[in-house]
Enzyme design. Structure first.
Site, short mmCIF file in Angstrom:
data_model
loop_
_atom_site.label_atom_id
_atom_site.label_comp_id
_atom_site.label_asym_id
_atom_site.label_seq_id
_atom_site.Cartn_x
_atom_site.Cartn_y
_atom_site.Cartn_z
N ARG A 83 -1.50 1.43 1.62
CA ARG A 83 -2.15 0.27 2.42
C ARG A 83 -1.20 0.68 3.73
NH1 ARG A 83 -0.07 -4.83 -0.03
NH2 ARG A 83 -1.77 -4.32 -1.56
N CYS A 438 -10.86 -9.95 -4.67
CA CYS A 438 -9.73 -8.77 -4.35
C CYS A 438 -10.34 -7.59 -5.03
CB CYS A 438 -8.71 -9.23 -5.23
SG CYS A 438 -8.76 -9.26 -7.07
N CYS A 444 -6.52 -1.69 -9.99
CA CYS A 444 -5.37 -2.55 -10.01
C CYS A 444 -5.09 -2.66 -11.24
CB CYS A 444 -5.67 -4.11 -9.37
SG CYS A 444 -4.21 -5.03 -9.62
#
Length: 574
Positions: A83, A438, A444
Site C-alpha cells: 500500500r 473491502c 486478505c
C-alpha cells in the site's frame, strides 16, 4: 509546559508479542532483508511479517488456492499486498502512469483504490517487492507507514470545487502527514540500498520512540457540508470551520473514532469520534502531534484488541483526555464551533471549482481499476494520464477525480472519457454509487466471507427491490466487509454487512447517513437470499411511512426496527 512522559514506553506492565518484536527490531529492521534473500520460500519470517506492515506491506496468500496446495503438501501461495502513502490521495499524471506500469509488471494488471485515499497492489511476489518499491521511489512516492502502529495515510476532502478552503485544507493534510512520518532509515536501507547510518549509530524517532504506537492511528480532515472522508471513523479528525468569506479559520477537533471489533467479544466495538474543541488553523499540526503522543503514552500495549485510542478514551473518559491533551499542548482548546454535515458521498461528473478549473469525478466500483472485456477502465485512465496537465485525486469513497482540467483541455479529456465509456456515476443507481466493499477473498488473510466479489451482485438484486418500492433514486449507504475489522467502514453505513463465515453475514442497520451514528446488529449469519428477504419489507415500509427528507437509517430508528447507538461501549452490543 509539562513534557510528555512516554509512560507507554516506560511502563512495566505486560506487553503483547508485537510490542516485544518492535522492541527488538532495531527500528523496524528485524531480519526482513535476510527473509527477502531466502530463495527456498515465498514467505518471510513470522516476526518480520509484523514489521513489514510499517513498510506498507502485508504478507498474504491466495486463498482460492489454499486447499489444493495443502492437498499437494505445498506451502501456501504466498504473496504480498503493498500500500502506498498518498496523503490526500493526490498524485500527478506521471506518477499515475508509473503506478499503472508497476501494476502491469508486479500487481496482476490491477490497482485497488482504498477507502483511505491511496492505492494498493495485491499478488506481489516476494522477489518483486524491492523492484516495486524502487519503482514508486523513482516518482517520489513511498509505502512507509501506510500500515503498522503509526499514523496511516492522512485523509482530506479533496474535491476543490466547493470552496477556496479546500486547497488550504490539503496543505494542512500534507504538513500533518510529513510531520508524523517515521524517521527510521530502515525503509531506505532495506528497499533502496541507501544505508544512511554510520557504524555504531542508531536511529532516533523523536515523536514515536522505539516502540511506536500501541496500534494504528488514523487522521482525517473534513470540510462541511460533506463528510466524504467519514471523519467520525478516525482516531483524530479535524472539521474545517470556514468563514463567510470562504477562508479557512480553524478546525473543530474530534477524537476516538475507530471501526474494528471482534465477533463474540463484547469488550471490542466500533466507536464514532467525540468533538472536544476548536483550534486555530495554524495550530493543527501541534494538536495532531500531541493527540498522538497522549495515545503513545497511555494506550494499552498489553492487549492489541484494546489498544486503539477509542479504548484509551472510554477507559478514562473524554474529560480526562481533553485535560491531558491541553496539558501536553501547554494551551487549551477553545469551545467547538457550529458546523453541519449534509452528505458523505462523492459528487460525480464534471464540476467547475473555485480555482476556475474543471474536476471530473469518476465512479470506480469498489475501487477496482483494471480492464474487463467490456470495460477498459485501466487503459482509459492510462490514456488520459498521457495528455492530462492537472492531477489525479483518489476519494475516501474509492473513486477517482481527474482534477484541475482547463477549459482548453476539457474537450480532449472528455473525448477520452467517452471513447472508453468511463463511468461518471450518472447512469448508476443511487444505491450503487453509495456502496463500498473491502477486498476480502482471495487475498486478505482475515476474510471470513466474500466482500468485493459479492457486493456488486447483491446491489443488483437490491436495486430491483428498491425500484419495485418506488425508491430507485433514494441514496442509501451500504457497505460490506469480509470480517469484523471494518476496513470499508460498515458500522457507519445505513446497511452494514460484516462477514461471519463463508457466504454468511451479520446485518447491521440504522446508522446515520452522514456517518455520525453507528448502526446496530439486526440479524446474524444471513446468506444473500436472506439479506434480500429481510430488507425487502423494510424498504416497502420506508417508502410508505417515511417523513419528507428522512434517511433510511433514521427511519429505522424512529420505527423501532433497531435502537439508536448513542454510547458505543454500552449500546452497540447491548
Amino acid at each position: 509546559m509539562t513534557q510528555p512522559t512516554q509512560a507507554g514506553d516506560a511502563s512495566t506492565a505486560p506487553r503483547s508479542e508485537v510490542e516485544k518484536i518492535k522492541d527488538a527490531s532495531h527500528y523496524l529492521r528485524g531480519t526482513i532483508a535476510e527473509g527477502l534473500a531466502d530463495p527456498l520460500t515465498g514467505a518471510i519470517f513470522e516476526k518480520d511479517a509484523q514489521l513489514l506492515k510499517f513498510h506498507g506491506s502485508y504478507m498474504q496468500d491466495d486463498r482460492d488456492l489454499r486447499a489444493e496446495r495443502q492437498k499437494q503438501k505445498l506451502e501456501p501461495a504466498y504473496q504480498f499486498m503493498i500500500r502506498l502513502r498518498m496523503p490526500g490521495g493526490v498524485c500527478t499524471p506521471a506518477q499515475w502512469l508509473k503506478l499503472d506500469d508497476l501494476a502491469q509488471k508486479y500487481g496482476g494488471n490491477t490497482i485497488r483504490l482504498t477507502t483511505r485515499q491511496t492505492v494498493q497492489y495485491h499478488n506481489v511476489l516476494k522477489h518483486q517487492l524491492r523492484p516495486l518499491i524502487k519503482g514508486i521511489d523513482e516518482v517520489a512516492m513511498t509505502s512507509i507507514a501506510a500500515c503498522g502502529d503509526v499514523n496511516r495515510n492522512t485523509l482530506v476532502s479533496n474535491n476543490p470545487h466547493q470552496s477556496p478552503a479546500h486547497a488550504e485544507a490539503l496543505d494542512w493534510c500534507l504538513k500533518i502527514d510529513q510531520h508524523l512520518l517515521p524517521q527510521t532509515t530502515a525503509y531506505r536501507e532495506i528497499w533502496l540500498g541507501d544505508k544512511r547510518l554510520g557504524a555504531g549509530k542508531e536511529d532516533h524517532e523523536p515523536i514515536y520512540g522505539k516502540h511506536y504506537l500501541p496500534r494504528k492511528f488514523k487522521i482525517a480532515i473534513a470540510i462541511p457540508p460533506n463528510n466524504d472522508v467519514d471523519l467520525y471513523a478516525n482516531d483524530l479528525g479535524f472539521i474545517a470551520i470556514v468563514g463567510d468569506d470562504g477562508k479557512l479559520e480553524g478546525f473543530n477537533v474530534t477524537v476516538g473514532g475507530g471501526m474494528g471489533m471482534t465477533h463474540g467479544d463484547a469488550a471490542t466495538y466500533p466507536r464514532t469520534a467525540s468533538v472536544i474543541g476548536y483550534t486555530p488553523a495554524d495550530r493543527i499540526v501541534d494538536v495532531a502531534e500531541k493527540v498522538l503522543l497522549v495515545q503513545r503514552d497511555f494506550g494499552d500495549r498489553g492487549n492489541r484488541k484494546h489498544a486503539r485510542l477509542k479504548y484509551t478514551i472510554d477507559d478514562r473518559g473524554v474529560a480526562w483526555f481533553k485535560e491531558t491533551l491541553n496539558r501536553y499542548l501547554g494551551w487549551d482548546l477553545a469551545p467547538e464551533r457550529a458546523f453541519a454535515f449534509t452528505t458523505n458521498g462523492d459528487q460525480y461528473g464534471w464540476l467547475k471549482g473555485a480555482d476556475d478549473l474543471w474536476h471530473l469525478t469518476l465512479f470506480i466500483q469498489n475501487g477496482r481499476v483494471k480492464d474487463w472485456d467490456d470495460y477498459r477502465l485501466m487503459t482509459g485512465l492510462r490514456e488520459i494520464a498521457k495528455v492530462h496537465q492537472g492531477d489525479y485525486r483518489i476519494t475516501g469513497n474509492q473513486n477517482l477525480i481527474i482534477g484541475r482540467v482547463s477549459d482548453a483541455d476539457k474537450p480532449q479529456i472528455d473525448a477520452l472519457v467517452k471513447a472508453y465509456g468511463l463511468l461518471d456515476g450518472k447512469h448508476q443507481s443511487a444505491l450503487r454509487i453509495n456502496a463500498m466493499a473491502c477486498v476480502g477473498f482471495p487475498t486478505c488473510g482475515l476474510a471470513l466471507a466474500e466482500s468485493e466479489r459479492a457486493l456488486p451482485g447483491l446491489v443488483t438484486r437490491l436495486e430491483k427491490v428498491l425500484d419495485d418500492a418506488g425508491l430507485a433514486g433514494e441514496p442509501i449507504t451500504v457497505r460490506a466487509t469480509g470480517c469484523p475489522n471494518g476496513c470499508a467502514r460498515p458500522y457507519i453505513a445505513e446497511i452494514g454487512l460484516v462477514g461471519k463465515s463463508a457466504g454468511k453475514y451479520n446485518l447491521y442497520l440504522g446508522a446515520g447517513f452522514h456517518g455520525q451514528r453507528l448502526n446496530k446488529l439486526y440479524k446474524e449469519s444471513l446468506n444473500e437470499d436472506q439479506i434480500v428477504a429481510e430488507l425487502t419489507p423494510l424498504f416497502a415500509q420506508y417508502a410508505r411511512l417515511r417523513d419528507a427528507g428522512e434517511k433510511f437509517g433514521d427511519f429505522l430508528v424512529r420505527q423501532g426496527v433497531v435502537k439508536a447507538v448513542i454510547e458505543a461501549r454500552e449500546d452497540f452490543h447491548g
